[in-house]
Design an enzyme around this catalytic site. Structure first.
Site, PDB file in Angstrom:
ATOM      1  N   LYS A  82     -22.868 -90.205  25.045  1.00  0.00           N
ATOM      2  CA  LYS A  82     -23.987 -90.938  25.421  1.00  0.00           C
ATOM      3  C   LYS A  82     -23.674 -92.241  25.331  1.00  0.00           C
ATOM      4  O   LYS A  82     -23.977 -93.174  26.423  1.00  0.00           O
ATOM      5  CB  LYS A  82     -25.250 -90.811  24.208  1.00  0.00           C
ATOM      6  CG  LYS A  82     -25.958 -89.332  24.242  1.00  0.00           C
ATOM      7  CD  LYS A  82     -26.951 -89.311  23.234  1.00  0.00           C
ATOM      8  CE  LYS A  82     -26.756 -89.574  21.848  1.00  0.00           C
ATOM      9  NZ  LYS A  82     -25.757 -88.484  21.313  1.00  0.00           N
TER      10      LYS A  82
ATOM     11  N   ASN B 250     -30.229 -95.950  21.321  1.00  0.00           N
ATOM     12  CA  ASN B 250     -29.259 -95.483  20.101  1.00  0.00           C
ATOM     13  C   ASN B 250     -28.008 -96.093  20.029  1.00  0.00           C
ATOM     14  O   ASN B 250     -27.396 -95.836  19.078  1.00  0.00           O
ATOM     15  CB  ASN B 250     -29.034 -93.936  20.285  1.00  0.00           C
ATOM     16  CG  ASN B 250     -28.516 -93.248  19.042  1.00  0.00           C
ATOM     17  OD1 ASN B 250     -29.089 -93.354  18.057  1.00  0.00           O
ATOM     18  ND2 ASN B 250     -27.448 -92.543  19.541  1.00  0.00           N
TER      19      ASN B 250
ATOM     20  N   HIS C 255     -27.350 -81.791  14.263  1.00  0.00           N
ATOM     21  CA  HIS C 255     -28.404 -81.963  13.533  1.00  0.00           C
ATOM     22  C   HIS C 255     -29.458 -80.927  13.392  1.00  0.00           C
ATOM     23  O   HIS C 255     -30.782 -81.230  13.139  1.00  0.00           O
ATOM     24  CB  HIS C 255     -29.467 -82.942  14.700  1.00  0.00           C
ATOM     25  CG  HIS C 255     -28.684 -84.428  15.011  1.00  0.00           C
ATOM     26  ND1 HIS C 255     -28.271 -85.175  14.017  1.00  0.00           N
ATOM     27  CD2 HIS C 255     -28.111 -84.931  16.162  1.00  0.00           C
ATOM     28  CE1 HIS C 255     -27.427 -86.061  14.629  1.00  0.00           C
ATOM     29  NE2 HIS C 255     -27.537 -86.163  15.984  1.00  0.00           N
TER      30      HIS C 255
END
Length: 456
Positions: A118, A141, A188
């Site tokens: 990302k 982020n 996660h």
């Protein structure tokens, strides 16, 4: 609904930026954090003004919810938090800083999510737009709050927003013109519970995209390929294998873009400055997004040739005694570290370990057996789990360093051979020893730069 009163829960960078934007829009703001004021070391002092109520060092935010229009939560606060549950019972809208900032923003929005890649893709895409002459903000982020940029935005600006799954829990109206999901692999699960939940959260990045919008997906990843059936926007593929029918593809050593107008050559794959197969994927994703948004191919070509990568992602730190030290602190999950391992072309000592994320480390063991890794130095909470998984796969060259980061680096140095590498790519989050992966990477660089040469 116009927000007149808001409670901001969690006063790290994004929370502070949201509070400032709310205040600038004329809202009454209440800020709340379990940390007392002195621990912020003056970072919030500009919010000590009329219109802002302070509740720092308090454990229970529930009494503060009465009369609020919105609760704006830190990405670290899950949906199950009592304040989130109570806010919804009271009819108080719950959102994150990115959702609120989107509602107050202007210009063209492009959004990037995925398990890995990302930050590199977002930063590269931002550079492409800057080189195209567009005023560009790279936020989310990646560490720069969206709300902070909104205060300076003008019509015609471009925003590239990087999203984690945590931040996607609290979006509702968020609507990018171009959205990308780079890949989805296990990560996660300690928060999201199942892969199905994790995948569903990733799809929320394009939930509001319609005809006229673009959704960029990785053709080579089975999960993202299946997402094409879940959007009404135009799907644009990217593919390192070159097997996609259209989009940004690597074929015969070249990057090409195929759409309704035919095939365009972008550049030779060998011209992309940042190394490794994972970075070829990142470059293809950024190419697909930029060309879909109308950036000329020569601008993309120039940027791919010039872009040198991001901090903490396979970042060269120094060479000492003929050993290269590489900071990949952003390798916070197994899949990310697998790519780092595959990029090592010389004998390498890897530093692994950190806080738990319910990960399976067996794939890492298999990759270490195939790759150029000679030893693994293990640190942190996950050392036992990692060592057990590596040994299950036949990799036994493990050394423990406990929670002593200096010792881990010095141990790796002692095991590294001239012409080889020391690689920090932990495959874990950092929270057992550091505040975040950036702090871990900075400390790695500090220690490495302070190492003295061996005296012959």
């Amino acid at each position: 609904m116009q927000i007149q009163k808001a409670l901001v829960l969690g006063m790290a960078r994004s929370g502070a930026a949201a509070a400032r934007l709310l205040l600038a829009r004329g809202c009454e703001v209440t800020i709340c954090d379990v940390k007392p004021r002195e621990q912020f070391a003056g970072a919030l002092d500009d919010l000590d003004v009329p219109g802002v109520r302070w509740h720092l060092g308090e454990q229970d935010p529930l009494p503060l919810l009465e009369g609020m229009d919105a609760l704006i939560v830190s990405p670290g606060i899950p949906d199950t938090h009592p304040a989130v549950v109570r806010a919804r019972e009271l009819g108080v809208e719950v959102m994150g800083e990115l959702e609120y900032a989107y509602r107050e923003s202007t210009g063209t929005l492009l959004a990037v999510t995925g398990t890995n890649g990302k930050t590199t893709t977002s930063t590269l895409l931002g550079e492409i737009f800057k080189n195209a002459g567009r005023r560009t903000w790279v936020v989310g982020n990646i560490g720069a709050p969206y709300a902070q940029a909104v205060l300076k935005m003008r019509a015609g600006d471009v925003t590239v927003c990087e999203f984690s799954s945590f931040q996607l829990e609290t979006v509702s109206q968020f609507h990018p013109a171009v959205a990308a999901v780079l890949n989805v692999t296990e990560d996660h699960l300690n928060r999201h519970g199942t892969m199905e939940n994790y995948i569903a959260l990733k799809e929320r990045v394009f939930a509001n995209c319609r005809e006229g919008d673009f959704v960029v997906l990785n053709y080579d990843n089975a999960v993202t390929r299946a997402m094409a059936a879940h959007t009404r926007a135009k799907v644009v593929w990217f593919s390192r294998s070159g097997e996609a029918p259209s989009g940004a593809l690597a074929r015969d050593g070249k990057v090409v873009f195929i759409d309704d107008g035919g095939e365009r050559a972008v550049c030779d794959a060998s011209e992309i400055y940042i190394p490794g197969p994972h970075n070829l994927e990142n470059a293809l994703a950024a190419t697909a997004m930029a060309l879909s948004a109308g950036v000329p191919a020569p601008v993309v070509r120039h940027t791919l040739r010039a872009f040198q990568g991001v901090e903490h992602r396979l970042e060269f730190v120094r060479e000492l005694d003929q050993v290269r030290y590489i900071n990949d602190s952003k390798g916070t999950n197994v899949d990310s570290t697998l790519w780092a391992v595959r990029s090592m072309t010389a004998p390498t000592v890897i530093i692994l370990g950190g806080s738990f994320k319910k990960a399976d480390y067996h794939p890492l063991g298999r990759e270490l057996m195939r790759g150029n890794i000679t030893h693994a130095v293990l640190i942190g909470d996950t050392a036992d789990a990692i060592e057990a998984a590596l040994k299950d796969e036949g990799f036994t060259h493990c050394v423990r360093a406990g929670y002593d980061f200096q010792k881990a680096i010095e141990t790796a140095r002692s095991l590294a051979a001239p012409g080889g590498n020391v690689l920090l790519s932990p495959a874990c989050a950092s929270f057992d020893m550091f505040s975040d992966y950036e702090a871990r990477g900075r400390e790695f660089k500090r220690i490495v730069k302070d190492l003295e040469p061996n005296m012959a």
